[in-house]
Scaffold this active site. Sequence first.
Site, PDB file in Angstrom:
ATOM      1  N   HIS A 100      77.226  39.073  17.021  1.00 57.81           N
ATOM      2  CA  HIS A 100      78.327  38.404  16.334  1.00 57.81           C
ATOM      3  C   HIS A 100      79.457  39.406  16.103  1.00 57.81           C
ATOM      4  O   HIS A 100      79.276  40.613  16.286  1.00 57.81           O
ATOM      5  CB  HIS A 100      77.863  37.809  14.990  1.00 57.81           C
ATOM      6  CG  HIS A 100      77.294  38.822  14.074  1.00 57.81           C
ATOM      7  ND1 HIS A 100      75.951  38.962  13.838  1.00 57.81           N
ATOM      8  CD2 HIS A 100      77.894  39.789  13.331  1.00 57.81           C
ATOM      9  CE1 HIS A 100      75.750  39.950  13.009  1.00 57.81           C
ATOM     10  NE2 HIS A 100      76.907  40.473  12.675  1.00 57.81           N
TER      11      HIS A 100
HETATM   12  C1  T46 Z   1      76.222  42.905  10.747  1.00 61.43           C
HETATM   13  C2  T46 Z   1      74.974  43.531  11.241  1.00 61.43           C
HETATM   14  C3  T46 Z   1      75.087  45.010  11.411  1.00 61.43           C
HETATM   15  C4  T46 Z   1      72.561  37.214   3.557  1.00 61.43           C
HETATM   16  O1  T46 Z   1      72.123  36.269   2.885  1.00 61.43           O
HETATM   17  N1  T46 Z   1      73.376  38.137   2.968  1.00 61.43           N
HETATM   18  C5  T46 Z   1      73.860  39.210   3.651  1.00 61.43           C
HETATM   19  O2  T46 Z   1      74.600  40.019   3.074  1.00 61.43           O
HETATM   20  C6  T46 Z   1      73.520  39.348   5.036  1.00 61.43           C
HETATM   21  C7  T46 Z   1      74.064  40.535   5.838  1.00 61.43           C
HETATM   22  C8  T46 Z   1      72.710  38.423   5.611  1.00 61.43           C
HETATM   23  N2  T46 Z   1      72.234  37.374   4.872  1.00 61.43           N
HETATM   24  C9  T46 Z   1      71.311  36.417   5.507  1.00 61.43           C
HETATM   25  C10 T46 Z   1      71.891  35.596   6.636  1.00 61.43           C
HETATM   26  C11 T46 Z   1      70.682  35.357   7.524  1.00 61.43           C
HETATM   27  O3  T46 Z   1      69.975  34.241   7.072  1.00 61.43           O
HETATM   28  O4  T46 Z   1      70.239  37.174   6.067  1.00 61.43           O
HETATM   29  C12 T46 Z   1      69.822  36.606   7.295  1.00 61.43           C
HETATM   30  C13 T46 Z   1      69.901  37.605   8.427  1.00 61.43           C
HETATM   31  O5  T46 Z   1      71.291  37.875   8.703  1.00 61.43           O
HETATM   32  P1  T46 Z   1      71.836  38.092  10.188  1.00 61.43           P
HETATM   33  O6  T46 Z   1      71.063  37.257  11.127  1.00 61.43           O
HETATM   34  O7  T46 Z   1      73.310  37.917  10.181  1.00 61.43           O
HETATM   35  O8  T46 Z   1      71.447  39.645  10.410  1.00 61.43           O
HETATM   36  P2  T46 Z   1      71.842  40.604  11.620  1.00 61.43           P
HETATM   37  O9  T46 Z   1      70.912  41.758  11.539  1.00 61.43           O
HETATM   38  O10 T46 Z   1      71.922  39.883  12.905  1.00 61.43           O
HETATM   39  O11 T46 Z   1      73.344  41.105  11.270  1.00 61.43           O
HETATM   40  C14 T46 Z   1      73.602  41.869  10.111  1.00 61.43           C
HETATM   41  C15 T46 Z   1      74.831  41.342   9.359  1.00 61.43           C
HETATM   42  O12 T46 Z   1      74.699  39.921   9.131  1.00 61.43           O
HETATM   43  C16 T46 Z   1      76.125  41.598  10.068  1.00 61.43           C
HETATM   44  O13 T46 Z   1      77.198  41.410   9.172  1.00 61.43           O
HETATM   45  O14 T46 Z   1      77.312  43.375  11.031  1.00 61.43           O
HETATM   46  O15 T46 Z   1      73.832  43.240  10.443  1.00 61.43           O
END
Ligand code: T46
Length: 130
Positions: A48
């Site tokens: 993303h």
């Molecule tokens: C990024 C990379 C480096 C939350 O509820 N609060 C938060 O602050 C974050 C970051 C995530 N979430 C929830 C949303 C999803 O249900 O945690 C779950 C996993 O998040 P996501 O799939 O977006 O995680 P990554 O590892 O793909 O990405 C993350 C960050 O979302 C993103 O901003 O830059 O790490």
Amino acid sequence: MIKQIEFKPRGDERGSLIALEVNQEIPFSIQRIYYIYGTKPDVSRGFHAHKNLQQVIFAASGACDLLLDDGVTKQTIRLDSPEKGILINGVVWREMHNFTPDCVLMVLASDVYDESDYLRDYDEFLNWIK
Ligand code: T46
């Protein structure tokens, strides 16, 4: 903008300490800290971009590859030291690959969590930066 930041360890005979301060190592007001750990073998994350968020990312422990794509150029940076941070300021597609089992990926962010700030579709990302 993508910028590598070297953090200065304040070590002594006991070990090392790194302090990160707003307006010093971190060029924005930190509104949120999160960390990614226990990533399963062969799992990749990210895929993303953010519309407005600024982040500093570093591996507090272990290592992973951070792929950054500004729509023109792709680069992969091995995050493998708590002394090396990456500032991402701008609309940059990111992916994280090849996590070591002990990887703790720390992220300092300029804003609170907001799903509407995400571009989770690559074509939408390319359209956004046009
Ligand atoms: C990024 C990379 C480096 C939350 O509820 N609060 C938060 O602050 C974050 C970051 C995530 N979430 C929830 C949303 C999803 O249900 O945690 C779950 C996993 O998040 P996501 O799939 O977006 O995680 P990554 O590892 O793909 O990405 C993350 C960050 O979302 C993103 O901003 O830059 O790490």
